[in-house]
Design an enzyme around this catalytic site. Sequence first.
Site, PDB file in Angstrom:
ATOM      1  N   ARG A 140      13.830   3.798  12.131  1.00  0.00           N
ATOM      2  CA  ARG A 140      12.585   4.576  12.178  1.00  0.00           C
ATOM      3  C   ARG A 140      11.766   4.229  13.434  1.00  0.00           C
ATOM      4  O   ARG A 140      12.323   3.706  14.416  1.00  0.00           O
ATOM      5  CB  ARG A 140      11.822   4.332  10.877  1.00  0.00           C
ATOM      6  CG  ARG A 140      12.648   4.749   9.639  1.00  0.00           C
ATOM      7  CD  ARG A 140      11.872   4.617   8.367  1.00  0.00           C
ATOM      8  NE  ARG A 140      10.730   5.526   8.367  1.00  0.00           N
ATOM      9  CZ  ARG A 140       9.702   5.410   7.519  1.00  0.00           C
ATOM     10  NH1 ARG A 140       9.700   4.441   6.606  1.00  0.00           N
ATOM     11  NH2 ARG A 140       8.703   6.263   7.581  1.00  0.00           N
TER      12      ARG A 140
ATOM     13  N   HIS B  74      12.902  -2.949   1.384  1.00  0.00           N
ATOM     14  CA  HIS B  74      12.351  -1.685   1.900  1.00  0.00           C
ATOM     15  C   HIS B  74      13.240  -0.551   1.423  1.00  0.00           C
ATOM     16  O   HIS B  74      14.477  -0.656   1.509  1.00  0.00           O
ATOM     17  CB  HIS B  74      12.307  -1.667   3.431  1.00  0.00           C
ATOM     18  CG  HIS B  74      11.397  -2.700   3.994  1.00  0.00           C
ATOM     19  ND1 HIS B  74      10.038  -2.549   4.002  1.00  0.00           N
ATOM     20  CD2 HIS B  74      11.662  -3.916   4.512  1.00  0.00           C
ATOM     21  CE1 HIS B  74       9.498  -3.633   4.523  1.00  0.00           C
ATOM     22  NE2 HIS B  74      10.457  -4.482   4.842  1.00  0.00           N
ATOM     23  N   LEU B  75      12.643   0.506   0.979  1.00  0.00           N
ATOM     24  CA  LEU B  75      13.402   1.677   0.540  1.00  0.00           C
ATOM     25  C   LEU B  75      14.137   2.311   1.714  1.00  0.00           C
ATOM     26  O   LEU B  75      15.316   2.661   1.614  1.00  0.00           O
ATOM     27  CB  LEU B  75      12.446   2.701  -0.084  1.00  0.00           C
ATOM     28  CG  LEU B  75      11.725   2.220  -1.350  1.00  0.00           C
ATOM     29  CD1 LEU B  75      10.442   3.011  -1.545  1.00  0.00           C
ATOM     30  CD2 LEU B  75      12.633   2.356  -2.556  1.00  0.00           C
TER      31      LEU B  75
ATOM     32  N   ALA C 281       3.440  -1.107   4.552  1.00  0.00           N
ATOM     33  CA  ALA C 281       2.936  -1.158   5.935  1.00  0.00           C
ATOM     34  C   ALA C 281       2.508  -2.562   6.347  1.00  0.00           C
ATOM     35  O   ALA C 281       2.538  -2.906   7.540  1.00  0.00           O
ATOM     36  CB  ALA C 281       1.771  -0.184   6.089  1.00  0.00           C
TER      37      ALA C 281
ATOM     38  N   ARG D 274       7.953  -0.036  13.164  1.00  0.00           N
ATOM     39  CA  ARG D 274       8.455  -0.511  11.865  1.00  0.00           C
ATOM     40  C   ARG D 274       9.622  -1.494  12.018  1.00  0.00           C
ATOM     41  O   ARG D 274      10.114  -2.037  11.038  1.00  0.00           O
ATOM     42  CB  ARG D 274       8.926   0.671  11.002  1.00  0.00           C
ATOM     43  CG  ARG D 274       7.833   1.638  10.629  1.00  0.00           C
ATOM     44  CD  ARG D 274       8.340   2.674   9.639  1.00  0.00           C
ATOM     45  NE  ARG D 274       7.525   3.869   9.679  1.00  0.00           N
ATOM     46  CZ  ARG D 274       6.404   4.048   8.969  1.00  0.00           C
ATOM     47  NH1 ARG D 274       5.986   3.129   8.138  1.00  0.00           N
ATOM     48  NH2 ARG D 274       5.712   5.170   9.079  1.00  0.00           N
TER      49      ARG D 274
ATOM     50  N   PRO E 236       0.780  -1.228   0.000  1.00  0.00           N
ATOM     51  CA  PRO E 236       0.000   0.000   0.000  1.00  0.00           C
ATOM     52  C   PRO E 236       0.820   1.291   0.000  1.00  0.00           C
ATOM     53  O   PRO E 236       1.848   1.393   0.677  1.00  0.00           O
ATOM     54  CB  PRO E 236      -0.840  -0.113   1.282  1.00  0.00           C
ATOM     55  CG  PRO E 236      -0.212  -1.183   2.081  1.00  0.00           C
ATOM     56  CD  PRO E 236       0.476  -2.105   1.131  1.00  0.00           C
ATOM     57  N   ASN E 237       0.316   2.226  -0.765  1.00  0.00           N
ATOM     58  CA  ASN E 237       0.812   3.608  -0.852  1.00  0.00           C
ATOM     59  C   ASN E 237       2.110   3.762  -1.644  1.00  0.00           C
ATOM     60  O   ASN E 237       2.543   4.887  -1.891  1.00  0.00           O
ATOM     61  CB  ASN E 237       0.966   4.251   0.544  1.00  0.00           C
ATOM     62  CG  ASN E 237      -0.346   4.336   1.265  1.00  0.00           C
ATOM     63  OD1 ASN E 237      -1.325   4.836   0.703  1.00  0.00           O
ATOM     64  ND2 ASN E 237      -0.415   3.833   2.481  1.00  0.00           N
TER      65      ASN E 237
ATOM     66  N   ASN F 249       8.080  -5.697  -1.549  1.00  0.00           N
ATOM     67  CA  ASN F 249       8.082  -4.609  -0.576  1.00  0.00           C
ATOM     68  C   ASN F 249       6.644  -4.559  -0.047  1.00  0.00           C
ATOM     69  O   ASN F 249       5.770  -3.986  -0.687  1.00  0.00           O
ATOM     70  CB  ASN F 249       8.457  -3.266  -1.209  1.00  0.00           C
ATOM     71  CG  ASN F 249       8.518  -2.162  -0.161  1.00  0.00           C
ATOM     72  OD1 ASN F 249       8.014  -2.338   0.958  1.00  0.00           O
ATOM     73  ND2 ASN F 249       9.106  -1.023  -0.514  1.00  0.00           N
TER      74      ASN F 249
ATOM     75  N   GLU G 209      12.814  -9.646   0.491  1.00  0.00           N
ATOM     76  CA  GLU G 209      12.049  -8.520   1.037  1.00  0.00           C
ATOM     77  C   GLU G 209      12.868  -7.242   0.837  1.00  0.00           C
ATOM     78  O   GLU G 209      14.067  -7.222   1.150  1.00  0.00           O
ATOM     79  CB  GLU G 209      11.788  -8.753   2.535  1.00  0.00           C
ATOM     80  CG  GLU G 209      11.063  -7.617   3.238  1.00  0.00           C
ATOM     81  CD  GLU G 209      10.891  -7.881   4.736  1.00  0.00           C
ATOM     82  OE1 GLU G 209      11.421  -8.893   5.260  1.00  0.00           O
ATOM     83  OE2 GLU G 209      10.228  -7.044   5.392  1.00  0.00           O
TER      84      GLU G 209
ATOM     85  N   TYR H   5      11.699   8.331   1.344  1.00  0.00           N
ATOM     86  CA  TYR H   5      11.637   7.241   0.351  1.00  0.00           C
ATOM     87  C   TYR H   5      12.364   7.550  -0.960  1.00  0.00           C
ATOM     88  O   TYR H   5      12.407   6.697  -1.848  1.00  0.00           O
ATOM     89  CB  TYR H   5      10.174   6.896   0.060  1.00  0.00           C
ATOM     90  CG  TYR H   5       9.423   6.433   1.282  1.00  0.00           C
ATOM     91  CD1 TYR H   5       9.851   5.322   2.002  1.00  0.00           C
ATOM     92  CD2 TYR H   5       8.293   7.121   1.742  1.00  0.00           C
ATOM     93  CE1 TYR H   5       9.184   4.907   3.141  1.00  0.00           C
ATOM     94  CE2 TYR H   5       7.612   6.705   2.874  1.00  0.00           C
ATOM     95  CZ  TYR H   5       8.068   5.601   3.570  1.00  0.00           C
ATOM     96  OH  TYR H   5       7.409   5.185   4.690  1.00  0.00           O
TER      97      TYR H   5
ATOM     98  N   ARG I  82       5.425  12.687  -2.440  1.00  0.00           N
ATOM     99  CA  ARG I  82       5.683  13.262  -1.115  1.00  0.00           C
ATOM    100  C   ARG I  82       6.575  12.322  -0.316  1.00  0.00           C
ATOM    101  O   ARG I  82       6.913  11.260  -0.803  1.00  0.00           O
ATOM    102  CB  ARG I  82       4.396  13.561  -0.349  1.00  0.00           C
ATOM    103  CG  ARG I  82       3.298  12.582  -0.550  1.00  0.00           C
ATOM    104  CD  ARG I  82       2.013  13.122  -0.001  1.00  0.00           C
ATOM    105  NE  ARG I  82       1.120  13.461  -1.093  1.00  0.00           N
ATOM    106  CZ  ARG I  82      -0.169  13.168  -1.105  1.00  0.00           C
ATOM    107  NH1 ARG I  82      -0.732  12.581  -0.077  1.00  0.00           N
ATOM    108  NH2 ARG I  82      -0.929  13.495  -2.129  1.00  0.00           N
TER     109      ARG I  82
HETATM  110  O1  CA2 Z   1      10.748   1.720   3.356  1.00  0.00           O
HETATM  111  C1  CA2 Z   1       9.887   1.073   2.770  1.00  0.00           C
HETATM  112  O2  CA2 Z   1      10.011   0.669   1.603  1.00  0.00           O
HETATM  113  C2  CA2 Z   1       8.552   0.799   3.469  1.00  0.00           C
HETATM  114  O3  CA2 Z   1       8.148  -0.523   3.135  1.00  0.00           O
HETATM  115  C3  CA2 Z   1       7.572   1.831   2.941  1.00  0.00           C
HETATM  116  C4  CA2 Z   1       6.210   1.780   3.637  1.00  0.00           C
HETATM  117  C5  CA2 Z   1       6.363   1.795   5.140  1.00  0.00           C
HETATM  118  O4  CA2 Z   1       5.094   1.600   5.750  1.00  0.00           O
HETATM  119  C6  CA2 Z   1       7.321   0.724   5.647  1.00  0.00           C
HETATM  120  O5  CA2 Z   1       7.455   0.860   7.043  1.00  0.00           O
HETATM  121  C7  CA2 Z   1       8.674   0.873   4.993  1.00  0.00           C
HETATM  122  C8  CA2 Z   1       5.336   2.969   3.243  1.00  0.00           C
HETATM  123  C9  CA2 Z   1       5.186   3.216   1.794  1.00  0.00           C
HETATM  124  C10 CA2 Z   1       4.419   4.498   1.619  1.00  0.00           C
HETATM  125  O6  CA2 Z   1       5.012   5.233   0.600  1.00  0.00           O
HETATM  126  C11 CA2 Z   1       4.653   6.548   0.447  1.00  0.00           C
HETATM  127  C12 CA2 Z   1       5.237   7.225  -0.579  1.00  0.00           C
HETATM  128  C13 CA2 Z   1       4.949   8.539  -0.779  1.00  0.00           C
HETATM  129  C14 CA2 Z   1       4.039   9.197   0.034  1.00  0.00           C
HETATM  130  C15 CA2 Z   1       3.441   8.496   1.062  1.00  0.00           C
HETATM  131  C16 CA2 Z   1       3.751   7.171   1.257  1.00  0.00           C
END
Ligand code: CA2
Length: 143
Positions: free
Chosen positions: A108, A101-102, A78, A112, A11-12, A75, A99, A24, A19
């Site tokens: 963090r 993660h960016l 959340a 997380r 998600p997201n 990835n 797996e 990220y 943003r």
């Molecule tokens: O670091 C990562 O790749 C995460 O998987 C990214 C997730 C976060 O919940 C994990 O803890 C770590 C969130 C991705 C949301 O990406 C966004 C990008 C732009 C604006 C808002 C959210």
Amino acid sequence: MAKRVLILNGPNLNLLGTREKSVYGSKSFAEIEATCKKTCADLGFVCDFRQSNHEGELVDWIQSARKTADAVIINPAAYSHTSVAIHDALRTLEMPIIEVHLSNIHQREAFRHHSYVSTVATGVICGLGAKGYTLAIQALADE
Ligand code: CA2
């Protein structure tokens, strides 16, 4: 036969580049997809790159991977920190799972720090930004 790599995004992640760039990175989701597809093509892999905001859809795709993929890069976003369903689906797979993660999730918020996916993943890459996807694909060349 060409290795089939399923790259799943939770998600997201479709909002990347719009943003939270300091967390990220500035690459858009489409740019990451293009880089993954090129890296796979260069290695002779077939790439299936997907994103969903829905846990059940990700579970369905993981289940399908049993018949349609040779490796999974995920990835879970959340859902990493919440989803026993994704953990259970991944543990049924008998193939490499990486797996990605960016961000460095360990630097963090405490919520997380734990990922339900890490214990069923072959390997984990975090904190290297979009390059993590490229490194994950390259790691599969040695499998
Ligand atoms: O670091 C990562 O790749 C995460 O998987 C990214 C997730 C976060 O919940 C994990 O803890 C770590 C969130 C991705 C949301 O990406 C966004 C990008 C732009 C604006 C808002 C959210």
